[in-house]
Design a protein around this motif. Structure first.
Motif, mmCIF file in Angstrom:
data_model
loop_
_atom_site.group_PDB
_atom_site.id
_atom_site.type_symbol
_atom_site.label_atom_id
_atom_site.label_comp_id
_atom_site.label_asym_id
_atom_site.label_seq_id
_atom_site.Cartn_x
_atom_site.Cartn_y
_atom_site.Cartn_z
ATOM 1 N N THR A 1 0.850 -1.186 0.000
ATOM 2 C CA THR A 1 0.000 0.000 0.000
ATOM 3 C C THR A 1 0.882 1.230 0.000
ATOM 4 O O THR A 1 2.060 1.176 0.313
ATOM 5 C CB THR A 1 -0.897 0.032 1.261
ATOM 6 O OG1 THR A 1 -0.039 0.087 2.381
ATOM 7 C CG2 THR A 1 -1.813 -1.149 1.339
ATOM 8 N N CYS A 2 0.259 2.363 -0.316
ATOM 9 C CA CYS A 2 0.970 3.638 -0.322
ATOM 10 C C CYS A 2 1.406 4.006 1.097
ATOM 11 O O CYS A 2 2.370 4.729 1.298
ATOM 12 C CB CYS A 2 0.045 4.702 -0.901
ATOM 13 S SG CYS A 2 0.798 6.309 -1.015
ATOM 14 N N GLU A 3 0.673 3.450 2.067
ATOM 15 C CA GLU A 3 0.961 3.723 3.473
ATOM 16 C C GLU A 3 2.391 3.328 3.839
ATOM 17 O O GLU A 3 3.069 4.029 4.581
ATOM 18 C CB GLU A 3 -0.036 2.933 4.329
ATOM 19 C CG GLU A 3 -0.170 3.472 5.734
ATOM 20 C CD GLU A 3 -1.258 2.740 6.474
ATOM 21 O OE1 GLU A 3 -2.219 3.395 6.875
ATOM 22 O OE2 GLU A 3 -1.158 1.507 6.617
ATOM 23 N N ASP A 4 2.821 2.185 3.291
ATOM 24 C CA ASP A 4 4.191 1.729 3.571
ATOM 25 C C ASP A 4 5.213 2.745 3.075
ATOM 26 O O ASP A 4 6.226 2.984 3.715
ATOM 27 C CB ASP A 4 4.439 0.368 2.913
ATOM 28 C CG ASP A 4 3.624 -0.730 3.568
ATOM 29 O OD1 ASP A 4 3.465 -0.682 4.804
ATOM 30 O OD2 ASP A 4 3.132 -1.610 2.841
ATOM 31 N N GLU A 5 4.898 3.307 1.911
ATOM 32 C CA GLU A 5 5.792 4.336 1.355
ATOM 33 C C GLU A 5 5.830 5.566 2.243
ATOM 34 O O GLU A 5 6.895 6.136 2.492
ATOM 35 C CB GLU A 5 5.302 4.731 -0.045
ATOM 36 C CG GLU A 5 5.674 3.745 -1.115
ATOM 37 C CD GLU A 5 7.161 3.811 -1.437
ATOM 38 O OE1 GLU A 5 7.584 4.789 -2.059
ATOM 39 O OE2 GLU A 5 7.886 2.888 -1.023
ATOM 40 N N LEU A 6 4.640 5.960 2.732
ATOM 41 C CA LEU A 6 4.565 7.130 3.623
ATOM 42 C C LEU A 6 5.351 6.878 4.904
ATOM 43 O O LEU A 6 6.076 7.757 5.381
ATOM 44 C CB LEU A 6 3.095 7.440 3.958
ATOM 45 C CG LEU A 6 2.227 7.995 2.824
ATOM 46 C CD1 LEU A 6 0.781 8.099 3.277
ATOM 47 C CD2 LEU A 6 2.716 9.383 2.386
ATOM 48 N N ILE A 7 5.187 5.641 5.425
ATOM 49 C CA ILE A 7 5.903 5.286 6.659
ATOM 50 C C ILE A 7 7.413 5.336 6.424
ATOM 51 O O ILE A 7 8.168 5.858 7.239
ATOM 52 C CB ILE A 7 5.439 3.903 7.171
ATOM 53 C CG1 ILE A 7 4.004 4.013 7.707
ATOM 54 C CG2 ILE A 7 6.362 3.362 8.256
ATOM 55 C CD1 ILE A 7 3.320 2.690 7.946
#
Lengths: 232, 215
Positions: free
Chosen positions: B126-132
């Protein structure tokens, strides 16, 4: 800028649930009416979630890393144990191979040297046999030395009994004139005629020279005869 | 940290646990934060992941890095019930690890101005992993005092394992509590947090990668 700062304060108090009832109503109304406030609140929540997830991710990763390191250490330790065990087994195996090989070589050497050993044994046994026999005879027969025999005595004395394994020592007084020693069997037939030197005072008859039976011996021209017998 | 104790049936031979776990047991072990299960996953699945990572060229990460990152994401997703169980855990983990590799290559390719790498589109990424990931880089540039007060305000206390999902919003720590912990006045804590958080937002919103990710 001033408004943003004011909004930030309100958002923090809203999240802490420390706004008064009136302030909360006003805040909710403003939230619906003002897209900036709405966006700021949503941004604040998203950033917090991402921040916390980041912390959580970091924490879990550190824990996983720690567990993996433990597993690697234990794996290394297990590997060492297995390596030591395998080395011991290998060493034992190699040792047993060497041992078997050594034993086999030794057996082979013994086998190859068998004939020699056998021959040597035979000769030794042969020599030993003779020695044993001498010892045996020395201990079992009734040999008497010349010194112990009186000059007037003849041996074997009359009716003496010997075993087949005995050495028979014939003795006679030195003064007796003799040319030969004659031995007769019980039927009176001459069994042996043994020439003697004039100065001889004894004659040894080796074991088993005579068969078991009754014999008489004499020293012609002396007419005296002495009976002796040999038993099995 | 709750631990699931292992039965005697899982006898150790030279310290090696040979038991194989069913899918449900693996997932249960992950949810219950069972250390033995994480070690079992490493023992059982790392060789396969290592082989897969070996098939990638020009990777700046090694197999261990990829596995740790992939397993961390997989564990979080399982705990947050994002993993639907449509495939085996191993397949899921492999998929995450593959995407970690592809992302790494993509980053390298961007640095080299080549962008023909296609990230696999599945439920593991997910994009969330990138944000993290990006937030990690930005957080690392901040000073410790700021990180500490934001951590406290956002409920990240040392030793507290918080799981976040949409149904369980993050709890803020009140400034009074923070003030007690840091032995300062609540207003001082509030101002320090506001200052640090503002600084953080400025850095974050000016970051071109973050901007790209949040468009």
């Amino acid at each position: 800028m001033q408004r943003n700062s004011e909004y930030n304060d309100q958002i923090e108090r809203y999240l802490d649930d420390t706004l008064s009832a009136t302030e909360k109503v006003l805040f909710d109304e403003r939230l619906k009416a003002d897209p900036i406030l709405s966006k700021m609140l949503s941004s604040r929540i998203i950033l917090q979630n991402t921040w916390v997830k980041n912390g959580q991710h970091k924490h879990i990763k550190a824990h996983i890393n720690h567990l993996i390191n433990i597993e690697k250490q234990e794996h290394k330790s297990r590997s060492t144990k297995w390596l030591v065990a395998a080395s011991l087994i290998g060493l034992l195996g190699i040792s047993s191979i060497f041992f078997v090989q050594h034993t086999r070589n030794q057996n082979d050497r013994e086998f190859l040297a068998g004939d020699k050993i056998l021959n040597r044994d035979k000769s030794e046994k042969f020599i030993q046999g003779q020695q044993n026999e001498i010892k045996k005879y020395g201990s079992v027969d009734s040999v008497e030395t010349n010194k112990t025999v009186a000059d007037n005595r003849y041996l074997p004395a009359d009716r003496s009994v010997y075993r087949a394994s005995d050495t028979i020592l014939f003795t006679w007084p030195a003064s007796v004139i003799k040319e030969r020693l004659i031995i007769f069997d019980e039927k009176g037939s001459e069994v042996a005629e043994l020439p003697l030197k004039t100065d001889a005072i004894e004659y040894k008859l080796l074991p088993s020279t005579l068969k078991p039976g009754s014999y008489t011996w004499t020293l012609p021209p002396n007419a005296l005869k002495y009976q002796f017998s040999i038993r099995q | 940290m709750k631990k699931v104790t292992m039965g005697l049936s899982q006898s150790l031979v030279f310290g090696y646990n040979k038991k194989k776990y069913a899918e449900a047991e693996i997932l249960e072990g992950i949810i219950k934060n069972n250390d033995s299960m994480i070690r079992y996953i490493y023992r059982s699945f790392f060789p396969g992941i290592k082989f897969m990572v070996g098939s990638f060229h020009n990777l700046s990460l090694d197999a261990e890095d990829v596995f740790q990152e992939g397993l961390t994401r997989a564990v979080i997703n399982v705990r947050e019930k994002k993993f639907k169980g449509t495939s085996s855990f191993y397949t899921y983990l492999t998929s995450i690890c593959r995407n970690v590799c592809l992302k790494d290559i993509q980053r390298s390719a961007k640095r080299c101005e080549v962008s023909d790498i296609i990230i696999e589109n599945d439920d593991s990424e997910t994009c969330e992993d990138e944000l993290i990931d990006r937030m990690t880089a930005i957080k690392n540039s901040m000073d410790e005092a700021c990180k500490q007060i934001i951590d406290l305000r956002f409920g990240l206390r040392k030793g507290k394992d918080i799981l976040i999902n949409s149904m369980n919003p993050v709890e803020n720590m009140k400034f009074e509590e923070i003030a007690k912990l840091l032995n300062i006045e609540p207003d001082n804590a509030r101002q320090r947090f506001r200052r640090c958080f503002e600084k953080f937002k400025i850095v974050l919103f000016n970051d071109h990668v973050w901007k790209e990710l949040t468009i």
